[in-house]
Scaffold this motif. Structure first.
Motif, PDB file in Angstrom:
ATOM      1  N   THR A 123       0.812  -1.211   0.000  1.00  0.00           N
ATOM      2  CA  THR A 123       0.000   0.000   0.000  1.00  0.00           C
ATOM      3  C   THR A 123       0.848   1.263   0.000  1.00  0.00           C
ATOM      4  O   THR A 123       0.372   2.333  -0.353  1.00  0.00           O
ATOM      5  CB  THR A 123      -0.916   0.014   1.233  1.00  0.00           C
ATOM      6  N   HIS A 176       2.630   3.183  -4.397  1.00  0.00           N
ATOM      7  CA  HIS A 176       1.679   3.415  -5.467  1.00  0.00           C
ATOM      8  C   HIS A 176       2.357   3.449  -6.827  1.00  0.00           C
ATOM      9  O   HIS A 176       1.732   3.132  -7.843  1.00  0.00           O
ATOM     10  CB  HIS A 176       0.910   4.721  -5.222  1.00  0.00           C
ATOM     11  N   THR A 193      -4.898  -6.425  -2.558  1.00  0.00           N
ATOM     12  CA  THR A 193      -4.168  -5.154  -2.497  1.00  0.00           C
ATOM     13  C   THR A 193      -4.392  -4.331  -3.750  1.00  0.00           C
ATOM     14  O   THR A 193      -4.601  -3.112  -3.692  1.00  0.00           O
ATOM     15  CB  THR A 193      -2.661  -5.420  -2.310  1.00  0.00           C
ATOM     16  N   ARG A 245      -7.996  -2.991  -3.661  1.00  0.00           N
ATOM     17  CA  ARG A 245      -8.182  -2.001  -2.598  1.00  0.00           C
ATOM     18  C   ARG A 245      -7.538  -0.662  -2.956  1.00  0.00           C
ATOM     19  O   ARG A 245      -8.039   0.398  -2.554  1.00  0.00           O
ATOM     20  CB  ARG A 245      -7.601  -2.544  -1.294  1.00  0.00           C
ATOM     21  N   ASN A 246      -6.448  -0.690  -3.713  1.00  0.00           N
ATOM     22  CA  ASN A 246      -5.708   0.537  -4.003  1.00  0.00           C
ATOM     23  C   ASN A 246      -5.933   1.067  -5.423  1.00  0.00           C
ATOM     24  O   ASN A 246      -5.209   1.940  -5.875  1.00  0.00           O
ATOM     25  CB  ASN A 246      -4.213   0.295  -3.793  1.00  0.00           C
TER      26      ASN A 246
END
Length: 302
Positions: free
Chosen positions: A52, A55, A143, A146-147
């Protein structure tokens, strides 16, 4: 062009889906990526750092993954479509179908069936990924989801659909001129060379801050080039993933591509109709380029 007859489109789509579900080819394109993934997973040498806090890696992941995904999906379903059209043409089934179903309904029906098959394909993959992560307590896919913005996921679906549509239309148009099944590759290669080139170029765009802020000559030039399908469908996702363009620019690109596709589809239906009735032994790709379906042909007046 005449109004689309939905019942005929549905009949063609159902016939195509039934035929593909019973074919070895369709299930092969589902199984072989799973085999490759299993080999990589077994080797244990692949590790994706998509934490997380990173990016940048996630952006680069999308920038690399999306063009490859679109290329692989297009390669698989363009092959299926070209073989289906060639089989109908060489067995004379297409001539009988034209007496009952117009070329436009046939073309849209086959493409609609392909989207249904692809939806089933992706649903199977999603289910297998979900089971795998539940069993192994994995976190990579979670992941990524979610991101990643939901708006970006919507764009991915629309963009891939546009790219596949154009690839299928061109492959079908060329395959309609096939007079021997050995020529099927000729219907596939030109389309895949175009998409493959766009995929390769997209890797050059896969870098943050590729464009300067504001309007520049390079940015304007790129947007003009990216308006032509399926080039934009391959390069724009990479630019969007790395925040080189905004969502407004990306969705506007899809709208422009759809307008161009609507015009090209009208021309392709005429080519497809003429190709199905043509018995001339020639290179299918060159036959399409020669624009043999002039306004004086009887087939185009049907």
């Amino acid at each position: 062009m005449k109004i689309l007859k939905q019942k005929q489109v549905l009949a063609v789509a159902c016939h195509e889906i039934k035929g593909q579900l019973s074919s070895f080819t369709y299930w092969t394109i589902i199984l072989w990526p799973l085999l490759i993934a299993a080999i990589f997973e077994r080797s244990g040498n692949i590790h994706l750092d998509l934490s997380t806090s990173n990016h940048l890696n996630l952006n680069l992941f999308w920038g690399n993954f999306l063009p490859i995904f679109i290329f692989m999906v297009s390669l698989s379903y363009v092959s299926i479509m070209a073989n289906s059209v060639a089989a109908d043409k060489t067995s004379k089934i297409s001539e009988m179908l034209l007496a009952m179903v117009d070329a436009k309904e046939q073309l849209i029906g086959k493409i609609s069936a392909t989207y249904c098959l692809m939806l089933l394909h992706m649903t199977i993959y999603a289910g297998l990924i979900y089971i795998y992560e539940r069993v192994t307590h994995g976190f990579i896919v979670q992941t990524i989801i979610r991101n990643t913005s939901p708006v970006f996921f919507v764009y991915i679906v629309l963009d891939a659909a546009v790219a596949l549509f154009m690839a299928l239309v061109w492959a079908t148009e060329i395959a309609s001129y096939v007079t021997d099944e050995s020529q099927v590759a000729v219907a596939i290669i030109p389309v895949m060379l175009l998409i493959g080139t766009g995929t390769a170029v997209s890797f050059l765009f896969n870098a943050p801050h590729y464009f300067d802020a504001g309007i520049s000559v390079m940015r304007v030039y790129a947007n003009v080039v990216l308006a032509f399908p399926p080039i934009g469908s391959l390069l724009m996702p990479t630019l969007l993933a790395n925040q080189n363009v905004g969502y407004g620019e990306a969705y506007l690109n899809i709208v422009i591509q759809l307008v161009i596709i609507a015009w090209l589809l009208k021309q392709s239906v005429r080519q497809y109709r003429f190709g199905l009735l043509s018995s001339k032994k020639a290179n299918p790709f060159l036959a399409v380029l020669s624009h043999e379906n002039t306004g004086n042909s009887k087939e185009n007046k049907r």
